[in-house]
Design a protein around this motif. Structure first.
Motif, PDB file in Angstrom:
ATOM      1  N   PHE A 288      43.670  40.937  38.138  1.00 12.94           N
ATOM      2  CA  PHE A 288      42.227  40.897  37.906  1.00 12.94           C
ATOM      3  C   PHE A 288      41.485  42.010  38.616  1.00 12.94           C
ATOM      4  CE2 PHE A 288      43.022  36.139  37.552  1.00 12.94           C
ATOM      5  CZ  PHE A 288      43.193  36.231  36.194  1.00 12.94           C
ATOM      6  N   MET A 289      41.940  42.304  39.826  1.00  9.45           N
ATOM      7  CA  MET A 289      41.210  43.264  40.639  1.00  9.45           C
ATOM      8  C   MET A 289      41.305  44.678  40.061  1.00  9.45           C
ATOM      9  SD  MET A 289      39.638  42.024  43.047  1.00  9.45           S
ATOM     10  CE  MET A 289      39.437  40.314  43.356  1.00  9.45           C
ATOM     11  N   GLY A 290      40.181  45.298  39.924  1.00  5.82           N
ATOM     12  CA  GLY A 290      40.162  46.706  39.547  1.00  5.82           C
ATOM     13  C   GLY A 290      40.358  46.981  38.071  1.00  5.82           C
ATOM     14  N   SER A 291      40.573  45.913  37.273  1.00  7.16           N
ATOM     15  CA  SER A 291      40.830  46.201  35.863  1.00  7.16           C
ATOM     16  C   SER A 291      39.601  46.006  34.985  1.00  7.16           C
ATOM     17  CB  SER A 291      41.981  45.330  35.356  1.00  7.16           C
ATOM     18  OG  SER A 291      41.668  43.987  35.545  1.00  7.16           O
ATOM     19  N   LEU A 292      38.525  45.491  35.557  1.00  6.44           N
ATOM     20  CA  LEU A 292      37.347  45.252  34.733  1.00  6.44           C
ATOM     21  C   LEU A 292      36.148  46.054  35.230  1.00  6.44           C
ATOM     22  CD1 LEU A 292      37.525  41.395  34.154  1.00  6.44           C
ATOM     23  CD2 LEU A 292      38.236  43.186  32.627  1.00  6.44           C
ATOM     24  N   GLN A 293      36.091  47.311  34.836  1.00  4.05           N
ATOM     25  CA  GLN A 293      34.927  48.115  35.179  1.00  4.05           C
ATOM     26  C   GLN A 293      34.187  48.445  33.900  1.00  4.05           C
ATOM     27  OE1 GLN A 293      36.654  51.355  37.336  1.00  4.05           O
ATOM     28  NE2 GLN A 293      37.807  49.856  38.501  1.00  4.05           N
ATOM     29  N   MET A 294      32.877  48.628  34.071  1.00  2.00           N
ATOM     30  CA  MET A 294      32.127  48.924  32.851  1.00  2.00           C
ATOM     31  C   MET A 294      31.008  49.907  33.120  1.00  2.00           C
ATOM     32  SD  MET A 294      30.495  45.236  32.515  1.00  2.00           S
ATOM     33  CE  MET A 294      30.706  44.168  33.899  1.00  2.00           C
ATOM     34  N   GLY A 295      30.501  50.466  32.022  1.00  4.32           N
ATOM     35  CA  GLY A 295      29.407  51.426  32.156  1.00  4.32           C
ATOM     36  C   GLY A 295      28.077  50.713  32.270  1.00  4.32           C
TER      37      GLY A 295
ATOM     38  N   PHE B 186      31.949  37.525  41.073  1.00  3.29           N
ATOM     39  CA  PHE B 186      32.815  38.110  42.087  1.00  3.29           C
ATOM     40  C   PHE B 186      33.937  38.972  41.487  1.00  3.29           C
ATOM     41  CE2 PHE B 186      36.934  36.974  43.980  1.00  3.29           C
ATOM     42  CZ  PHE B 186      36.872  37.738  45.124  1.00  3.29           C
ATOM     43  N   ILE B 187      34.519  38.522  40.370  1.00  2.00           N
ATOM     44  CA  ILE B 187      35.628  39.262  39.754  1.00  2.00           C
ATOM     45  C   ILE B 187      35.167  40.660  39.329  1.00  2.00           C
ATOM     46  CG2 ILE B 187      37.208  39.319  37.778  1.00  2.00           C
ATOM     47  CD1 ILE B 187      37.141  36.251  37.860  1.00  2.00           C
ATOM     48  N   PHE B 188      34.009  40.713  38.635  1.00  2.00           N
ATOM     49  CA  PHE B 188      33.515  41.996  38.139  1.00  2.00           C
ATOM     50  C   PHE B 188      33.050  42.901  39.277  1.00  2.00           C
ATOM     51  CE2 PHE B 188      33.316  39.434  34.342  1.00  2.00           C
ATOM     52  CZ  PHE B 188      33.742  40.318  33.373  1.00  2.00           C
ATOM     53  N   SER B 190      34.045  42.879  42.439  1.00  2.00           N
ATOM     54  CA  SER B 190      35.205  43.385  43.189  1.00  2.00           C
ATOM     55  C   SER B 190      35.899  44.495  42.413  1.00  2.00           C
ATOM     56  CB  SER B 190      36.218  42.262  43.440  1.00  2.00           C
ATOM     57  OG  SER B 190      35.617  41.277  44.185  1.00  2.00           O
ATOM     58  N   SER B 191      36.012  44.277  41.094  1.00  2.00           N
ATOM     59  CA  SER B 191      36.659  45.290  40.257  1.00  2.00           C
ATOM     60  C   SER B 191      35.881  46.598  40.305  1.00  2.00           C
ATOM     61  CB  SER B 191      36.733  44.823  38.808  1.00  2.00           C
ATOM     62  OG  SER B 191      37.674  43.816  38.688  1.00  2.00           O
ATOM     63  N   ALA B 192      34.553  46.482  40.208  1.00  2.00           N
ATOM     64  CA  ALA B 192      33.719  47.691  40.244  1.00  2.00           C
ATOM     65  C   ALA B 192      33.888  48.412  41.580  1.00  2.00           C
ATOM     66  CB  ALA B 192      32.261  47.317  40.029  1.00  2.00           C
ATOM     67  N   SER B 194      36.463  48.257  43.645  1.00  2.00           N
ATOM     68  CA  SER B 194      37.796  48.840  43.812  1.00  2.00           C
ATOM     69  C   SER B 194      37.959  50.119  42.991  1.00  2.00           C
ATOM     70  CB  SER B 194      38.885  47.827  43.475  1.00  2.00           C
ATOM     71  OG  SER B 194      38.773  47.476  42.128  1.00  2.00           O
ATOM     72  N   GLY B 195      37.022  50.351  42.048  1.00  2.00           N
ATOM     73  CA  GLY B 195      37.087  51.576  41.252  1.00  2.00           C
ATOM     74  C   GLY B 195      36.437  52.770  41.937  1.00  2.00           C
ATOM     75  N   THR B 226      27.114  48.101  37.065  1.00  2.00           N
ATOM     76  CA  THR B 226      27.633  46.724  36.956  1.00  2.00           C
ATOM     77  C   THR B 226      26.584  45.731  37.437  1.00  2.00           C
ATOM     78  OG1 THR B 226      29.810  47.617  37.419  1.00  2.00           O
ATOM     79  CG2 THR B 226      29.588  45.244  37.585  1.00  2.00           C
TER      80      THR B 226
END
Lengths: 299, 334
Positions: A288-295, B186-188, B190-192, B194-195, B226
């Motif tokens: 889950f971590m780091g795989s959902l980024q968006m513009g 939290f999922i989104f 954290s993902s943002a 970590s990018g 985000t």
């Protein structure tokens, strides 16, 4: 040079070190996490209790039994009204199968459709793609509320109401936040890959299925799991569009009104219903971590 | 001559490639667009028409404006509708003003990989992976069965459960919202986080920025897209989200605390087809109200974008994109 690197590493480590404030935050978060975990642990414990033990000793336990789980599998019956007006019933296994079909099929539609549309919009900059992108942003910002009644009418008119495959078709929608996730993912993939395949004689289908899909497979898997879990617990869609195909969520909501059921048995059913989500979580939590980024939302 | 032939051949190849691209595009987009036309455009168009209809006992309809009159009367006079409206706003404010910043803070704590962040991350994921009805049942057992037992044990006092007591129902459900709505964002977030390019954060740390400064000046500006999406979409779903209230209505018999989302679900499943036009009209009114909230909020969020302050970073980015596009065109022409 080595000395410089050493100093740099030292500085970074020093900056990431725990300060008194971060210790306070850490303790508060641990308390919060324990408070969050406690109801679930209590529910696990209660699901192994007899009714008498559950009533007399809510927080503790004297004897534990597997009887509630056995009863869920053998004695649990959920009555339904069939499409022809007759009556029928589902046992726990039947409800699980319905839940699986409902969640897996729907999640597949909700995972693949935005991926396909995002790819087409990102890599083929036609005017229509720009129009679709703009429309998605507008629809996300101003949804028309209260169209559920109309959706029921529409599904009845086109013959997909109360059909599992109809639910799958309804879920093949590209509107939503995951379109942005895929759009950002495809934006990050250079067009050189497409060029290379094209030079080697591959077509657009080869590019999409053999190159692009594997490159966004991490995002697809994450979206699929999140959608699966969401649909596994969804009750509104089943209530409104699939009334004669109940899922576990619907059965759990109506559990206390059913005959010959007890609170520990209800909790045992809850534990069994939570297994798929927990298994997916245990297997793919790092995914889950780091795989959902968006513009951003475009103006 | 040879050069001209080559150019012609090249032009033909480009055309064939364009045709193949268009073919692929049409094949891939056909079904999603058809689905969208039926299930979004068709449904919403029908919903607008439905708002102006009135059904009789044999389900024949006549055109009327009475549904809108009924909605406005309901919002003023009907306590159930009024409460549903008020509660939806309260739950939205709770999740936006308290939960969202907390979620942002926790995500940053985990991103910085402080002590126990793995454990905290795991626990925070739990409500997301366990179904809503299951959580509602567990919370109901704790609040309505556990709380009276606990009060008896600690203070030797007999009392009702938190959900059974109408005086404490709302407070109990707000606490539930506060506690269990953290995981969604939290999922989104954290993902943002970590990018974010690690070298940017490291540079800030080396320059002496503490955690707070790094969060405000580096992390937040970089994940602002985000954040803005979440703030806007949470406002969009004020009246569509039932905030778990339908679960509590079914599991714990909570009827006094409802939201617009749960009011719609109960109405559409229990009140029959003849009430559909009322809900369609109510939905249109709520769409207008949502638009009045969402557009100013979006403008406000965009104006607060921290990237706007960093020496015209957005303008620079736009300039770079334009330049890249121009270069690509030149290369293509060549």
């Amino acid at each position: 040079m080595r000395k410089l690197q050493k100093t740099h590493r030292k500085e970074v480590r020093k900056a990431s070190r725990m300060t008194p404030i971060s210790w306070v935050v850490c303790i508060l978060l641990l308390i919060y996490a324990c408070c969050m975990l406690y109801p679930y642990l209590l529910a696990v414990l209660s699901s192994f209790k007899t009714l008498r033990n559950y009533t007399d000793n809510f927080f503790g336990f004297t004897e534990l039994t597997l009887e509630n789980f056995k009863k869920v599998f053998t004695g649990f019956v959920y009555p339904i009204v069939l499409k022809d007006g007759g009556s029928g019933y589902y046992d726990f296994l039947g409800l699980t199968v319905n839940s699986f079909l409902y969640a897996a099929g729907g999640a597949l539609g909700l995972t693949v459709t935005p991926c396909v549309v995002a790819y087409c919009c990102q890599k083929f900059p036609y005017k229509f793609s720009k129009f679709i992108e703009a429309m998605i942003y507008v629809v996300m910002i101003v949804p028309i509320i209260g169209n559920t009644a109309s959706t029921i009418q529409m599904t009845q008119n086109i013959g997909i109401y109360d059909q599992m495959w109809g639910h799958w078709i309804m879920k093949c929608s590209f509107i939503g936040i995951y379109f942005l996730v895929y759009h950002a993912a495809f934006e990050g993939i250079p067009n050189d890959y497409m060029e290379a395949v094209y030079m080697d004689g591959g077509g657009h289908f080869t590019i999409f299925f053999k190159i692009m899909l594997p490159l966004v497979s991490k995002q697809m898997l994450t979206v699929f799991i999140l959608q699966f879990v969401q649909l596994w617990s969804d009750y509104m869609g089943v209530l409104l569009y699939l009334p004669s195909t109940p899922t576990i969520s619907i059965a759990l909501l109506n559990f206390s009104s059913l005959a010959s059921t007890t609170a520990p048995m209800q909790l045992a059913a809850c534990m069994l219903a939570s297994i798929p989500g927990l298994v997916l979580f245990a297997k793919f939590s790092e995914q889950f971590m780091g795989s959902l980024q968006m513009g951003g939302v475009k103006g | 001559m040879e050069r001209k032939m080559k150019q012609l051949h090249k032009g033909g190849a480009t055309r064939s490639r364009e045709r193949s691209a268009l073919r692929f595009y049409c094949v891939m987009m056909a079904f999603p667009i058809l689905q969208f036309c039926v299930m979004w455009i068709g449904v919403n168009f029908n919903s607008i028409l439905l708002a102006f209809k009135e059904y009789d006992a044999s389900l024949n309809f006549t055109w009327t404006m009475d549904n809108f009159k009924g909605v406005f009367e309901g919002l003023v006079k009907d306590a159930t509708v009024r409460d549903a409206f008020k509660n939806s706003i309260i739950f939205w404010l709770v999740t936006t003003i308290i939960t969202f910043p907390t979620s942002l803070g926790i995500s940053y704590y985990i991103y910085r990989n402080y002590k126990f962040s793995r454990f905290i991350k795991t626990i925070l994921f739990l409500p997301r992976m366990i179904s809503g009805p299951v959580t509602a049942i567990i919370i109901y057992q704790l609040m309505d069965r556990g709380y009276p037992v606990m009060m008896k044990l600690l203070f030797d006092k007999d009392c009702l459960g938190l959900l059974a007591n109408s005086a404490t129902q709302m407070m109990a459900l707000v606490i539930y919202q506060l506690f269990f709505s953290l995981a969604g964002n939290f999922i989104f977030l954290s993902s943002a986080m970590s990018g974010i390019d690690e070298s940017i954060s490291e540079a800030a740390r080396v320059d002496g920025a503490n955690a707070w400064q790094e969060f405000i000046h580096v992390t937040l500006p970089l994940i602002w897209p985000t954040v803005s999406i979440f703030l806007v979409t949470s406002a969009v779903s004020i009246f569509t989200n039932d905030y778990g209230m339908y679960s509590f209505y079914k599991v714990a018999g909570v009827t006094a605390v409802n939201t617009v989302g749960s009011y719609f679900t109960i109405g559409l499943t229990e009140w029959g087809t003849r009430r559909y036009p009322f809900f369609a009209a109510f939905g249109l009114v709520l769409t207008a109200i949502t638009a009045l909230i969402v557009f100013p909020l979006r403008a406000y969020v965009n104006s607060k974008n921290p990237m706007n302050d960093t020496d015209g970073a957005i303008a620079a980015k736009k300039r770079m994109r334009k330049e890249a596009r121009r270069n690509a065109k030149i290369t293509e022409n060549a």
